[in-house]
Motif scaffolding. Structure first.
Motif, PDB file in Angstrom:
ATOM      1  N   TYR A 249       0.646   9.408   4.918  1.00  0.00           N
ATOM      2  CA  TYR A 249       2.235   9.140   5.361  1.00  0.00           C
ATOM      3  C   TYR A 249       2.634  10.340   6.032  1.00  0.00           C
ATOM      4  O   TYR A 249       3.483  10.191   6.780  1.00  0.00           O
ATOM      5  N   VAL A 250       2.620  11.416   5.497  1.00  0.00           N
ATOM      6  CA  VAL A 250       3.329  12.662   5.861  1.00  0.00           C
ATOM      7  C   VAL A 250       3.119  13.119   7.307  1.00  0.00           C
ATOM      8  O   VAL A 250       4.030  13.042   7.982  1.00  0.00           O
ATOM      9  N   PRO A 251       1.696  13.079   7.731  1.00  0.00           N
ATOM     10  CA  PRO A 251       1.459  13.298   9.114  1.00  0.00           C
ATOM     11  C   PRO A 251       1.980  12.220  10.083  1.00  0.00           C
ATOM     12  O   PRO A 251       2.583  12.472  11.170  1.00  0.00           O
TER      13      PRO A 251
ATOM     14  N   PRO B  35       7.628   8.196   0.897  1.00  0.00           N
ATOM     15  CA  PRO B  35       8.468   6.862   1.308  1.00  0.00           C
ATOM     16  C   PRO B  35       9.157   6.119   0.255  1.00  0.00           C
ATOM     17  O   PRO B  35      10.040   5.033   0.666  1.00  0.00           O
ATOM     18  N   LEU B  36       8.884   6.494  -0.770  1.00  0.00           N
ATOM     19  CA  LEU B  36       9.775   5.763  -2.028  1.00  0.00           C
ATOM     20  C   LEU B  36      11.388   6.227  -1.559  1.00  0.00           C
ATOM     21  O   LEU B  36      12.178   5.368  -2.324  1.00  0.00           O
TER      22      LEU B  36
ATOM     23  N   ALA C 271      -4.114   6.883  -2.535  1.00  0.00           N
ATOM     24  CA  ALA C 271      -4.342   8.335  -2.030  1.00  0.00           C
ATOM     25  C   ALA C 271      -4.600   8.286  -0.637  1.00  0.00           C
ATOM     26  O   ALA C 271      -3.921   9.230   0.066  1.00  0.00           O
ATOM     27  N   VAL C 272      -5.248   7.308   0.184  1.00  0.00           N
ATOM     28  CA  VAL C 272      -5.070   7.354   1.649  1.00  0.00           C
ATOM     29  C   VAL C 272      -3.872   7.012   1.996  1.00  0.00           C
ATOM     30  O   VAL C 272      -3.410   7.699   2.970  1.00  0.00           O
ATOM     31  N   VAL C 273      -3.052   6.145   1.555  1.00  0.00           N
ATOM     32  CA  VAL C 273      -1.514   5.967   1.824  1.00  0.00           C
ATOM     33  C   VAL C 273      -0.683   7.158   1.634  1.00  0.00           C
ATOM     34  O   VAL C 273       0.204   7.434   2.689  1.00  0.00           O
ATOM     35  N   THR C 274      -0.772   7.819   0.612  1.00  0.00           N
ATOM     36  CA  THR C 274      -0.063   9.148   0.434  1.00  0.00           C
ATOM     37  C   THR C 274      -0.327  10.093   1.307  1.00  0.00           C
ATOM     38  O   THR C 274       0.667  10.868   1.875  1.00  0.00           O
TER      39      THR C 274
ATOM     40  N   LEU D 147       7.579   3.774  10.467  1.00  0.00           N
ATOM     41  CA  LEU D 147       6.447   3.899  11.151  1.00  0.00           C
ATOM     42  C   LEU D 147       5.500   4.525  10.505  1.00  0.00           C
ATOM     43  O   LEU D 147       4.144   4.175  10.741  1.00  0.00           O
ATOM     44  N   GLY D 148       5.921   5.864   9.977  1.00  0.00           N
ATOM     45  CA  GLY D 148       4.853   6.643   8.958  1.00  0.00           C
ATOM     46  C   GLY D 148       4.064   5.695   7.963  1.00  0.00           C
ATOM     47  O   GLY D 148       2.994   5.720   7.767  1.00  0.00           O
ATOM     48  N   LEU D 149       5.173   4.939   7.313  1.00  0.00           N
ATOM     49  CA  LEU D 149       4.394   4.039   6.294  1.00  0.00           C
ATOM     50  C   LEU D 149       3.646   2.907   6.640  1.00  0.00           C
ATOM     51  O   LEU D 149       2.458   2.677   6.228  1.00  0.00           O
ATOM     52  N   ALA D 150       3.894   2.213   7.849  1.00  0.00           N
ATOM     53  CA  ALA D 150       3.148   1.403   8.534  1.00  0.00           C
ATOM     54  C   ALA D 150       1.849   1.749   8.946  1.00  0.00           C
ATOM     55  O   ALA D 150       0.810   1.156   8.747  1.00  0.00           O
ATOM     56  N   GLU D 151       1.687   3.027   9.338  1.00  0.00           N
ATOM     57  CA  GLU D 151       0.514   3.691   9.932  1.00  0.00           C
ATOM     58  C   GLU D 151      -0.246   4.066   8.834  1.00  0.00           C
ATOM     59  O   GLU D 151      -1.416   3.744   8.735  1.00  0.00           O
ATOM     60  N   SER D 152       0.145   4.450   7.593  1.00  0.00           N
ATOM     61  CA  SER D 152      -0.550   4.868   6.465  1.00  0.00           C
ATOM     62  C   SER D 152      -1.009   3.752   5.824  1.00  0.00           C
ATOM     63  O   SER D 152      -2.177   3.742   5.624  1.00  0.00           O
ATOM     64  N   ILE D 153      -0.290   2.511   5.894  1.00  0.00           N
ATOM     65  CA  ILE D 153      -0.924   1.318   5.268  1.00  0.00           C
ATOM     66  C   ILE D 153      -1.890   0.639   5.947  1.00  0.00           C
ATOM     67  O   ILE D 153      -2.998   0.382   5.602  1.00  0.00           O
TER      68      ILE D 153
END
Length: 140
Positions: free
Chosen positions: A39-41, A66-67, A33-36, A102-108
């Motif tokens: 990610y968008v912002p 991101p999928l 849930a945190v990753v999801t 970059l968005g995926l890396a930041e959310s992870i």
């Protein structure tokens, strides 16, 4: 746990396994849930402002998941749409993909920080647990 529950060691062990598995399931959902949600912002922040204004909103929404990086059936038509604009289209596509990465890396990264905080909290709690030594046959 087994030492604390002298006459009910089997029940105590099974309860530990049950709550460990329950915690793993809940933890996986919480981290996901945190990753999801982050990610968008992060994707919108990483997307260059010029592209955000030029690109249609429905195309931007396609990259809000991101999928999309792992779905060739979705990426092929999108990539073909960008390639119609030549080298500028290719450059724009690469910038969008970089923004997704970059968005995926930041959310992870946010999820890892949450995990680190939970691990530190758990470690502190474990340090204050009462130690119950093993009983030997001689003591009985």
């Amino acid at each position: 746990v087994q030492n604390a529950m002298q006459g009910k060691m089997g029940q105590a062990s099974s309860a530990v396994v049950f709550f460990r598995q329950l915690g793993q399931s809940i933890g996986l959902v919480a981290i996901g849930a945190v990753v999801t949600t982050s990610y968008v912002p992060a994707f919108h922040t990483a997307l260059p402002a010029a592209l955000r204004q030029i690109m249609p909103s429905q195309l931007i929404k396609a990259f809000e998941n991101p999928l999309v990086l792992t779905a060739p059936d979705i990426m092929a038509p999108i990539r073909a749409g960008f390639e119609r604009y030549g080298t500028q289209g290719n450059a724009a596509f690469n910038e969008v993909i970089n923004a997704v990465k970059l968005g995926l890396a930041e959310s992870i990264h946010d999820a890892i920080l949450l995990s680190l905080g939970l691990m530190i909290f758990t470690f502190i709690v474990v340090c204050f647990l009462k130690e119950i030594p093993l009983r030997s046959h001689k003591e009985e």
